[in-house]
Design an enzyme around this catalytic site. Structure first.
Site: not given
Length: 598
Positions: A226, A286
């Site tokens: 956002d 990751e």
């Protein structure tokens, strides 16, 4: 102040299978935006929730979408319907529990759909423990350094205006009542209950690193960011040339009309945001190459927007420039060309989107003469759109964009052809834009009205019947926003039985898009009448007629899909085979061209 102990993650949910198992699924996906408060109510209190979503996941699987994007569901006082986050590591009790969310992720993955959630990093809620600690602390304390506080005894620190209307600065003394806070202010680019975070603060950065790992441990596949263009402000916080009233901006070509100014100036699109996104990119890696970041960046320059989707930053950025277009062939052609080219230059997919929770639904927006719709929301006393023309154009334009390479977003109820709720009583409006703009801008409630599921059920099936919720008069709670009576005709159970409905068209269109591989490929413009938009992709010609007369399609072949009909008329198919097909106004077709044409 440390956040409360974060709940542990469940066992990893089932892996996604089917077409979405690939690492680059997001480059060609159809992504459905779920506005949780308005999608489906599973406990009968009139507010949409996670149990409601869980009960309707089969609808989304039948629609054929590849991923679900959830608007915020975090604990919140709902000053801005969830974009005022009080805790980034839990679920608003109105919506359910973390266990409910885990069930949704597991079931969605089982059905072959990914899950994306909203992250709100520009600001917290004023109820967030950090901001409460900041108010209790002294000026200049470490607690206050997590936010943007400034001392300015003679008035607000600069002339910035809130995007919801009014000033972007609020006096701290009004909240604390302490003399030592006299002349201190805090920044809120949105509502006064949404203080902006300071992204130069390491604690803020560390908190969001924890946030991403927490939700990915629960199986989340991506994050829509956002206000991705607003987190970093220009050094020194200089004045904004727009001034303190962003709703006094004169709309270019708008016949003297005013509206909200574009998101430009010292509060937006600063170069420092890109360092943040490179760090987030490394965290997502990751967990594997299939996790994504999506930028909500209202950046009008396509080359600036492309910076957000460089290989080491985000995966996608919303293409709002197409959403802003009117029903105009030249404007659409140039916008599609420029935004597609800018994304392609950095090897990013283009996203196509026509509606979301912040704008007038395109089934209504396109029912006005070019550029004439009320940009800040539509009220009962405003000029009303032509509902028939608006829906025809909405389906036609969506059908064109679905044929283009890239990712397509579908907004909560768009698949039903839902129009804007244009006759909401003003007293029912809840969007903070309405009061903060001095009751000039009606706001976004009209596109957020709860969905109709069953034509003959109370609240059109939005709320599941729960005896414990029924009052003494035998009535269940009303939906949180009133539904127009006309929504009955758009109910899912009505449209599912009608092969000519918008819902049936979306199902056919999304299935055919996947079958033909139209999310991939490359965009090629075809020679055609200036009033036609004609593009080729993966051996398919998609043509839209944007004028008021039938126009001959400059090709021959077989019609695969028609935005205006469930079945291709025999006469149209025969004319297309001869190269004599005339396309009616407000209509899009997909054509498999004859070999001789190429």
């Amino acid at each position: 102040m440390p956040h409360p102990e974060k709940p542990s993650a469940p066992q990893p949910p089932q892996a996604v299978t089917g077409p979405n198992a690939s690492d680059d699924w997001w480059r060609r996906a159809v992504i459905y935006q779920i506005y949780p408060r308005s999608f489906a109510d599973g406990n009968g209190d009139g507010i949409g929730d996670l149990l409601g979503v869980l009960s309707r996941l089969d609808h989304l699987a039948d629609l054929g979408v590849d991923a679900l994007w959830f608007n915020p569901f975090y604990p919140s006082e709902q000053w801005d319907t969830g974009y005022d986050v009080a805790d980034y590591f839990d679920i608003n009790p109105e919506y359910g529990t973390l266990a409910d969310f885990d069930r949704i992720v597991a079931r969605a993955h089982q059905l072959g759909m990914r899950v994306i959630i909203d992250v709100v990093p520009n600001h917290t809620a004023s109820e967030h423990p950090w901001f409460q600690e900041a108010l209790e602390a002294a000026p200049g304390s470490p607690a206050r350094s997590r936010y943007i506080f400034r001392h300015s005894p003679s008035g607000a620190p600069n002339n910035w205006g809130s995007l919801f209307g009014g000033p972007a600065w609020a006096p701290v003394e009004d909240l604390t009542g302490r003399d030592e806070d006299r002349g201190w202010w805090y920044l809120h680019l949105f509502d006064v209950h949404q203080p902006d975070l300071n992204w130069e603060n390491e604690e803020v950065r560390a908190e969001f690193r924890d946030y991403f790992r927490f939700w990915m441990d629960r199986g989340v596949d991506g994050f829509r960011v956002d206000v991705a263009h607003g987190m970093v402000k220009a050094p020194g916080l200089p004045d904004d040339e727009v001034g303190p009233d962003r709703y006094a901006y004169r709309i270019p070509g708008g016949g003297g009309r005013t509206g909200r100014a574009p998101d430009t100036g010292p509060a937006f699109d600063q170069d420092g945001v890109h360092e943040i996104y490179r760090e987030w990119h490394r965290i997502l890696e990751e967990y594997g190459p299939d996790r994504i970041l999506v930028a909500e960046a209202w950046t009008p320059d396509p080359s600036r927007l492309a910076r957000y989707v460089r290989p080491d930053e985000m995966s996608q950025a919303f293409n709002f420039e197409v959403l802003k277009c009117t029903w105009n062939a030249e404007q659409l052609r140039e916008t599609i060309r420029s935004t597609y080219g800018a994304a392609r230059a950095v090897d990013a997919p283009t996203t196509w989107v026509l509606s979301n929770h912040d704008v007038v639904r395109h089934a209504s927006r396109l029912g006005y003469p070019d550029g004439a719709y009320p940009e800040g929301g539509i009220g009962a006393t405003d000029p009303q759109p032509d509902a028939r023309i608006g829906l025809e154009r909405a389906v036609a334009l969506t059908t064109l964009l679905m044929a283009l390479p890239g990712s397509m977003y579908v907004y909560n109820g768009e698949e039903l052809g839902l129009p804007e709720a244009t006759t909401l009583p003003d007293e029912a409006r809840l969007d903070p834009t309405w009061p903060r703009s001095g009751y000039r801008t009606r706001g976004r409630d009209g596109c957020r009205v709860p969905l109709p599921w069953e034509a003959d059920a109370p609240s059109f099936g939005f709320s599941s019947p729960m005896p414990a919720r029924v009052g003494e008069d035998g009535a269940a709670p009303a939906p949180w926003l009133p539904q127009p009576e006309g929504y009955r005709d758009f109910a899912v159970d009505v449209e599912a039985r009608d092969e000519a409905s918008t819902l049936s068209h979306y199902r056919r269109m999304i299935a055919l898009r996947r079958e033909l591989g139209l999310g991939g490929g490359a965009l090629e413009w075809a020679d055609a009448d200036p009033d036609l938009l004609a593009v080729r992709n993966q051996g398919v010609l998609a043509v839209t007629n944007l004028c008021v007369r039938p126009v001959r399609v400059p090709s021959a072949g077989r019609i695969l899909l028609d935005s205006s009909a469930a079945e291709i008329a025999h006469g149209d198919q025969a004319a297309c085979a001869r190269g004599e097909f005339a396309l009616a106004p407000n209509r899009t077709v997909w054509i498999r061209e004859s070999a001789a044409v190429r």
